[in-house]
Design a protein around this motif. Structure first.
Motif, mmCIF file in Angstrom:
data_model
loop_
_atom_site.group_PDB
_atom_site.id
_atom_site.type_symbol
_atom_site.label_atom_id
_atom_site.label_comp_id
_atom_site.label_asym_id
_atom_site.label_seq_id
_atom_site.Cartn_x
_atom_site.Cartn_y
_atom_site.Cartn_z
ATOM 1 N N ILE A 169 0.850 -1.191 0.000
ATOM 2 C CA ILE A 169 0.000 0.000 0.000
ATOM 3 C C ILE A 169 0.889 1.245 0.000
ATOM 4 O O ILE A 169 1.776 1.371 0.847
ATOM 5 C CB ILE A 169 -0.931 0.012 1.223
ATOM 6 C CG1 ILE A 169 -1.867 -1.203 1.179
ATOM 7 C CG2 ILE A 169 -1.744 1.316 1.277
ATOM 8 C CD1 ILE A 169 -2.817 -1.299 2.338
ATOM 9 N N PRO A 170 0.696 2.148 -0.957
ATOM 10 C CA PRO A 170 1.503 3.374 -1.015
ATOM 11 C C PRO A 170 1.332 4.201 0.264
ATOM 12 O O PRO A 170 0.228 4.356 0.776
ATOM 13 C CB PRO A 170 0.934 4.126 -2.230
ATOM 14 C CG PRO A 170 0.267 3.063 -3.056
ATOM 15 C CD PRO A 170 -0.264 2.066 -2.075
ATOM 16 N N ILE A 171 2.455 4.713 0.786
ATOM 17 C CA ILE A 171 2.416 5.511 2.014
ATOM 18 C C ILE A 171 1.522 6.735 1.850
ATOM 19 O O ILE A 171 0.795 7.119 2.771
ATOM 20 C CB ILE A 171 3.846 5.939 2.414
ATOM 21 C CG1 ILE A 171 4.634 4.726 2.918
ATOM 22 C CG2 ILE A 171 3.820 7.018 3.492
ATOM 23 C CD1 ILE A 171 6.047 5.024 3.343
ATOM 24 N N GLU A 172 1.538 7.322 0.665
ATOM 25 C CA GLU A 172 0.745 8.535 0.441
ATOM 26 C C GLU A 172 -0.752 8.295 0.609
ATOM 27 O O GLU A 172 -1.516 9.215 0.908
ATOM 28 C CB GLU A 172 1.018 9.095 -0.958
ATOM 29 C CG GLU A 172 0.664 8.139 -2.074
ATOM 30 C CD GLU A 172 1.075 8.651 -3.451
ATOM 31 O OE1 GLU A 172 0.506 8.166 -4.445
ATOM 32 O OE2 GLU A 172 1.945 9.538 -3.519
ATOM 33 N N ASP A 173 -1.198 7.036 0.453
ATOM 34 C CA ASP A 173 -2.622 6.731 0.599
ATOM 35 C C ASP A 173 -3.097 6.892 2.045
ATOM 36 O O ASP A 173 -4.302 7.029 2.299
ATOM 37 C CB ASP A 173 -2.926 5.305 0.125
ATOM 38 C CG ASP A 173 -2.833 5.166 -1.394
ATOM 39 O OD1 ASP A 173 -2.580 6.183 -2.058
ATOM 40 O OD2 ASP A 173 -3.023 4.044 -1.897
ATOM 41 N N PHE A 174 -2.150 6.855 2.998
ATOM 42 C CA PHE A 174 -2.531 6.949 4.404
ATOM 43 C C PHE A 174 -2.842 8.383 4.836
ATOM 44 O O PHE A 174 -3.143 8.633 6.006
ATOM 45 C CB PHE A 174 -1.433 6.349 5.289
ATOM 46 C CG PHE A 174 -1.388 4.852 5.227
ATOM 47 C CD1 PHE A 174 -2.207 4.080 6.035
ATOM 48 C CD2 PHE A 174 -0.552 4.211 4.332
ATOM 49 C CE1 PHE A 174 -2.182 2.700 5.965
ATOM 50 C CE2 PHE A 174 -0.514 2.828 4.255
ATOM 51 C CZ PHE A 174 -1.340 2.069 5.074
ATOM 52 N N GLU A 175 -2.753 9.304 3.887
ATOM 53 C CA GLU A 175 -3.235 10.656 4.171
ATOM 54 C C GLU A 175 -4.749 10.646 4.326
ATOM 55 O O GLU A 175 -5.342 11.573 4.871
ATOM 56 C CB GLU A 175 -2.817 11.604 3.042
ATOM 57 C CG GLU A 175 -1.312 11.783 2.925
ATOM 58 C CD GLU A 175 -0.920 12.646 1.734
ATOM 59 O OE1 GLU A 175 -1.846 13.119 1.039
ATOM 60 O OE2 GLU A 175 0.285 12.837 1.503
ATOM 61 N N ASP A 176 -5.356 9.580 3.822
ATOM 62 C CA ASP A 176 -6.794 9.376 3.953
ATOM 63 C C ASP A 176 -7.016 8.008 4.600
ATOM 64 O O ASP A 176 -6.059 7.305 4.938
ATOM 65 C CB ASP A 176 -7.465 9.459 2.576
ATOM 66 C CG ASP A 176 -8.968 9.715 2.666
ATOM 67 O OD1 ASP A 176 -9.477 9.778 3.800
ATOM 68 O OD2 ASP A 176 -9.614 9.844 1.611
ATOM 69 N N LYS A 177 -8.254 7.623 4.772
ATOM 70 C CA LYS A 177 -8.586 6.329 5.356
ATOM 71 C C LYS A 177 -8.269 5.206 4.370
ATOM 72 O O LYS A 177 -8.636 5.267 3.199
ATOM 73 C CB LYS A 177 -10.078 6.313 5.711
ATOM 74 C CG LYS A 177 -10.539 5.108 6.507
ATOM 75 C CD LYS A 177 -12.009 5.282 6.879
ATOM 76 C CE LYS A 177 -12.513 4.112 7.702
ATOM 77 N NZ LYS A 177 -13.942 4.292 8.088
ATOM 78 N N VAL A 178 -7.578 4.155 4.830
ATOM 79 C CA VAL A 178 -7.239 3.005 3.981
ATOM 80 C C VAL A 178 -8.002 1.780 4.472
ATOM 81 O O VAL A 178 -7.873 1.384 5.635
ATOM 82 C CB VAL A 178 -5.727 2.723 3.989
ATOM 83 C CG1 VAL A 178 -5.418 1.468 3.170
ATOM 84 C CG2 VAL A 178 -4.958 3.920 3.445
#
Length: 234
Positions: A169-178
């Protein structure tokens, strides 16, 4: 030709108290094997039922009264597809040749961009998926072939034979809910929110409601074009 699966007289025996077999459970009351069809695809299900007579099975509710069509297509349909692909190939052959070099450049560029991405830009999530026992007497079993998808993306993997999986999972995706969505035939789907600080997951999935009993297959004839047109004027 389409087929519909029906169970005219559902059985009320306790599935969890039966003796495990290779394909399901053995019922000591009726002295026969009850095959667990909950994990079967439509085509596997139809093939298995057509090969046997007087089958006792266990099914998910969404498998009952559902129309199933064999994957095999008739000869004329295959010929039509062949002609369609042939005309498509002839009409695009020249265009494909002109665009070949351009396409190769684009593909190579995208591969290079992927190679440049550092492993630090992703988090590897590991996990194991098990069937949740319904009571203390049942064992928990790993579930192979579970679909795991990162919600809202095309990031997709499947669990292996032992129920294990790994998804990046790309780290940048954790700026939002994963959220990871787990789905499997015969099981209730499950959504799990994941966090950067916890990447070792233990997932339990529950069997969806089931129906058990002796099976019959009902054939449904496909209406021809003249019948369908005539129905419009009724």
């Amino acid at each position: 030709m389409k087929y519909t699966i029906k169970i005219p007289k559902p059985c009320n025996e306790n599935w969890s108290k039966m003796t495990p077999t290779e394909r399901g459970m053995f019922c000591s009351n009726c002295k026969k094997e009850v095959i667990n069809y909950q994990y079967y695809s439509d085509n596997q299900l139809l093939k298995s039922l057509k090969e046997r007579k007087k089958i006792c099975g266990r099914f998910s509710l969404n498998q009952i009264d559902k129309e199933i069509s064999p994957l095999e297509t008739n000869r004329f349909h295959r010929i039509g597809l062949l002609l369609g692909f042939s005309s498509l190939f002839l009409s695009t052959a020249v265009y494909s040749q002109n665009e070949k070099s351009k396409t190769e450049i684009i593909e190579n560029k995208s591969v290079d961009e992927l190679k440049q991405k550092s492993s630090d830009e992703f988090i590897d999530f590991y996990g194991k998926i098990m069937e949740k026992p319904r009571n203390n007497n049942e064992n928990a079993y790993p579930i192979p072939g579970v679909n795991i998808i990162q919600k809202g993306t095309k990031n997709f993997v499947q669990s292996n034979f032992d129920g294990d999986f790994k998804i990046k999972i790309p780290i940048e995706d954790f700026e939002d809910k994963v959220v990871l969505v787990f789905s499997y035939i015969g099981m209730d789907s499950k959504e799990v929110e994941v966090f950067k600080t916890k990447n070792n997951l233990k997932i339990e999935m529950i069997l969806s409601d089931a129906l058990m009993g002796e099976v019959i297959i009902v054939k449904t004839k496909k209406k021809n074009i003249f019948t369908r047109i005539g129905n419009l004027f009724k």
